[in-house]
Design a protein around this motif. Sequence first.
Motif, mmCIF file in Angstrom:
data_model
loop_
_atom_site.group_PDB
_atom_site.id
_atom_site.type_symbol
_atom_site.label_atom_id
_atom_site.label_comp_id
_atom_site.label_asym_id
_atom_site.label_seq_id
_atom_site.Cartn_x
_atom_site.Cartn_y
_atom_site.Cartn_z
ATOM 1 N N SER A 5 0.864 -1.271 0.074
ATOM 2 C CA SER A 5 -0.072 0.159 0.117
ATOM 3 C C SER A 5 0.893 1.265 0.022
ATOM 4 O O SER A 5 0.445 2.221 -0.644
ATOM 5 N N LEU A 6 1.928 1.267 0.565
ATOM 6 C CA LEU A 6 2.961 2.416 0.471
ATOM 7 C C LEU A 6 3.328 2.847 -0.881
ATOM 8 O O LEU A 6 3.286 3.827 -1.058
ATOM 9 N N LEU A 176 3.822 11.668 2.582
ATOM 10 C CA LEU A 176 4.469 10.176 1.998
ATOM 11 C C LEU A 176 5.482 9.966 3.150
ATOM 12 O O LEU A 176 5.336 8.539 3.621
ATOM 13 N N ILE A 177 6.095 10.794 3.674
ATOM 14 C CA ILE A 177 7.310 10.527 4.674
ATOM 15 C C ILE A 177 6.594 10.416 5.702
ATOM 16 O O ILE A 177 6.880 9.376 6.544
ATOM 17 N N THR A 178 5.534 11.092 6.335
ATOM 18 C CA THR A 178 4.748 10.881 7.488
ATOM 19 C C THR A 178 4.174 9.423 7.611
ATOM 20 O O THR A 178 4.060 8.800 8.547
ATOM 21 N N THR A 179 3.415 9.194 6.273
ATOM 22 C CA THR A 179 2.834 7.557 6.278
ATOM 23 C C THR A 179 3.961 6.833 6.446
ATOM 24 O O THR A 179 3.617 5.614 7.213
ATOM 25 N N ILE A 180 4.987 6.647 5.957
ATOM 26 C CA ILE A 180 6.120 5.580 5.815
ATOM 27 C C ILE A 180 6.512 5.683 7.102
ATOM 28 O O ILE A 180 6.617 4.208 7.873
ATOM 29 N N VAL A 181 6.746 6.509 8.029
ATOM 30 C CA VAL A 181 7.403 6.540 9.595
ATOM 31 C C VAL A 181 6.189 5.965 10.389
ATOM 32 O O VAL A 181 6.465 5.272 11.160
ATOM 33 N N LEU A 182 5.082 6.442 9.950
ATOM 34 C CA LEU A 182 3.910 6.015 10.815
ATOM 35 C C LEU A 182 3.532 4.509 10.664
ATOM 36 O O LEU A 182 3.350 3.690 11.794
ATOM 37 N N GLU A 202 1.812 23.277 11.239
ATOM 38 C CA GLU A 202 1.495 23.694 10.033
ATOM 39 C C GLU A 202 1.739 22.801 8.828
ATOM 40 O O GLU A 202 0.730 22.692 7.910
ATOM 41 N N GLU A 203 2.891 22.318 8.775
ATOM 42 C CA GLU A 203 3.091 21.392 7.791
ATOM 43 C C GLU A 203 2.215 20.291 7.676
ATOM 44 O O GLU A 203 1.870 19.811 6.685
ATOM 45 N N LEU A 204 2.078 19.539 8.960
ATOM 46 C CA LEU A 204 1.186 18.385 9.050
ATOM 47 C C LEU A 204 -0.118 18.715 8.547
ATOM 48 O O LEU A 204 -0.891 17.861 8.053
ATOM 49 N N LYS A 205 -0.624 19.811 8.944
ATOM 50 C CA LYS A 205 -2.027 20.208 8.673
ATOM 51 C C LYS A 205 -2.307 20.031 7.061
ATOM 52 O O LYS A 205 -3.582 20.111 6.714
ATOM 53 N N ARG A 206 -1.076 20.313 6.228
ATOM 54 C CA ARG A 206 -1.653 20.354 4.905
ATOM 55 C C ARG A 206 -1.785 19.015 4.248
ATOM 56 O O ARG A 206 -1.773 19.005 3.047
ATOM 57 N N THR A 207 -1.365 18.042 5.272
ATOM 58 C CA THR A 207 -1.438 16.725 4.564
ATOM 59 C C THR A 207 -2.873 16.151 4.630
ATOM 60 O O THR A 207 -3.565 16.584 5.235
ATOM 61 N N ARG A 208 -3.131 15.402 3.511
ATOM 62 C CA ARG A 208 -4.371 14.583 3.558
ATOM 63 C C ARG A 208 -4.899 13.866 4.552
ATOM 64 O O ARG A 208 -5.905 13.942 5.056
ATOM 65 N N PHE A 209 -3.871 13.199 5.212
ATOM 66 C CA PHE A 209 -4.200 12.332 6.440
ATOM 67 C C PHE A 209 -4.643 13.060 7.438
ATOM 68 O O PHE A 209 -5.455 12.765 8.153
ATOM 69 N N TYR A 210 -4.011 14.340 7.894
ATOM 70 C CA TYR A 210 -4.451 15.142 8.921
ATOM 71 C C TYR A 210 -5.747 15.562 8.787
ATOM 72 O O TYR A 210 -6.732 15.728 9.477
ATOM 73 N N ARG A 211 -5.810 16.179 7.381
ATOM 74 C CA ARG A 211 -7.483 16.760 6.934
ATOM 75 C C ARG A 211 -8.539 15.852 7.333
ATOM 76 O O ARG A 211 -9.683 15.998 7.734
ATOM 77 N N LEU A 250 -5.703 6.022 12.311
ATOM 78 C CA LEU A 250 -4.505 5.392 11.950
ATOM 79 C C LEU A 250 -4.573 3.818 12.064
ATOM 80 O O LEU A 250 -4.359 3.106 11.016
ATOM 81 N N GLN A 251 -5.053 3.494 13.281
ATOM 82 C CA GLN A 251 -5.122 2.138 13.339
ATOM 83 C C GLN A 251 -6.081 1.472 12.467
ATOM 84 O O GLN A 251 -5.763 0.325 11.919
ATOM 85 N N GLN A 252 -6.992 2.100 12.457
ATOM 86 C CA GLN A 252 -8.209 1.475 11.366
ATOM 87 C C GLN A 252 -7.715 1.534 9.968
ATOM 88 O O GLN A 252 -8.010 0.516 9.378
ATOM 89 N N GLY A 253 -6.981 2.382 9.486
ATOM 90 C CA GLY A 253 -6.464 2.433 8.298
ATOM 91 C C GLY A 253 -5.437 1.463 8.072
ATOM 92 O O GLY A 253 -5.476 0.571 7.047
ATOM 93 N N LEU A 254 -4.541 1.082 9.189
ATOM 94 C CA LEU A 254 -3.518 0.039 9.115
ATOM 95 C C LEU A 254 -4.182 -1.215 8.799
ATOM 96 O O LEU A 254 -3.817 -2.059 8.120
ATOM 97 N N GLN A 255 -5.400 -1.387 9.958
ATOM 98 C CA GLN A 255 -6.216 -2.719 9.872
ATOM 99 C C GLN A 255 -6.535 -2.997 8.584
ATOM 100 O O GLN A 255 -6.560 -4.286 8.069
ATOM 101 N N GLN A 256 -7.373 -2.031 7.987
ATOM 102 C CA GLN A 256 -8.004 -2.297 6.678
ATOM 103 C C GLN A 256 -7.040 -2.547 5.657
ATOM 104 O O GLN A 256 -7.231 -3.381 4.424
ATOM 105 N N GLY A 257 -5.811 -1.745 5.519
ATOM 106 C CA GLY A 257 -4.941 -2.071 4.464
ATOM 107 C C GLY A 257 -4.204 -3.322 4.510
ATOM 108 O O GLY A 257 -4.021 -3.980 3.560
#
Length: 313
Positions: A5-6, A176-182, A202-211, A250-257
């Motif tokens: 998925s990554l 993408l960096i945040t997702t890989i590390v998480l 502010e940088e994290l708030k611009r990511t789709r994951f945060y929104r 995050l946990q739900q997304g990981l489980q589903q993926g």
Amino acid sequence: MRRDSLFYQLFAQLPQTLFDLLGIDTPEGYRFDSVELKQTAFRIDGVFVPPDPAGTVYFCEVQFQRDNTFYERFFAEIFLYLRLYRSTFADWQAVVIYPNRQTEQESFAPYDLLVHSPRLRRVYLNELGSPDSLPLSLALMQLTALSEAEMPRVARLLAERTHTEAVPRPEVIIELITTIVLYKFTELSREEVLRMLGFTTEELKRTRFYREVYAEAREEGLQEGRLAGRQEGRQEGREEGLQEGLQQGLQQGLQQGEAAVVLRQLRRRFGSVPSELEECIRHLSLNQIEALAEALLDFTHLEEVFAWLNRSA
């Protein structure tokens, strides 16, 4: 298992990554997809479809575990695709991405000619070079294969490059960096990952994951605050709801993926998967799914999956 998925996200967000690997200028108009060949339940991880029938179609597969039948399956998928969609391209090229040479299967027979032909490009991430000198797209790809000890330093380096280089969509790189590390450090909180990477809020708030997670978490926090009836209660509820929502999301997304990847592996190996088995797998915990993914390496019949689930229950 998580890397499927990554890499899908990486190719979908930055399709030029494949062409960076091949060392060619990124052609315009290519569409990336993961294609299921339903007649045999085959699925090709990545297909880069040319914008017109005179172009080249690219097949891309990510292989992080040794599978001594990999090329048998991969070439079968490719040639079935070529037969089904022959009118959509003029030529074809295949790319396989490995973390290192040790992951590749030991024997290529009877596909030696194809494996060693110009039709197939094999890429070993640990041989690409230093991440500070690679294009960002390739450095991100390399990041997925690093150990926990190496990942924080390289992730910070890539995050800093979004500030110092002319990056068209820096928020995509940060996401993408945040997702890989998480995915790698699932036990860390959002704040701990932020400190590790040196990202600002502010940088994290611009990511789709945060929104996506923030929208739901904010509503929960506001509702809790209204019930408290005081401004202090509203603020506390908002922040606690945000934190809980991020972690749950995050946990739900990981489980589903993870469940989707396990089901795809089952279809590849055994063909169709009974609906009751699929439903059971989708309701497993993240730890159970990861354990099942490891156990699949030793299974030769679908009945063994049912037996494993019964023992786990």
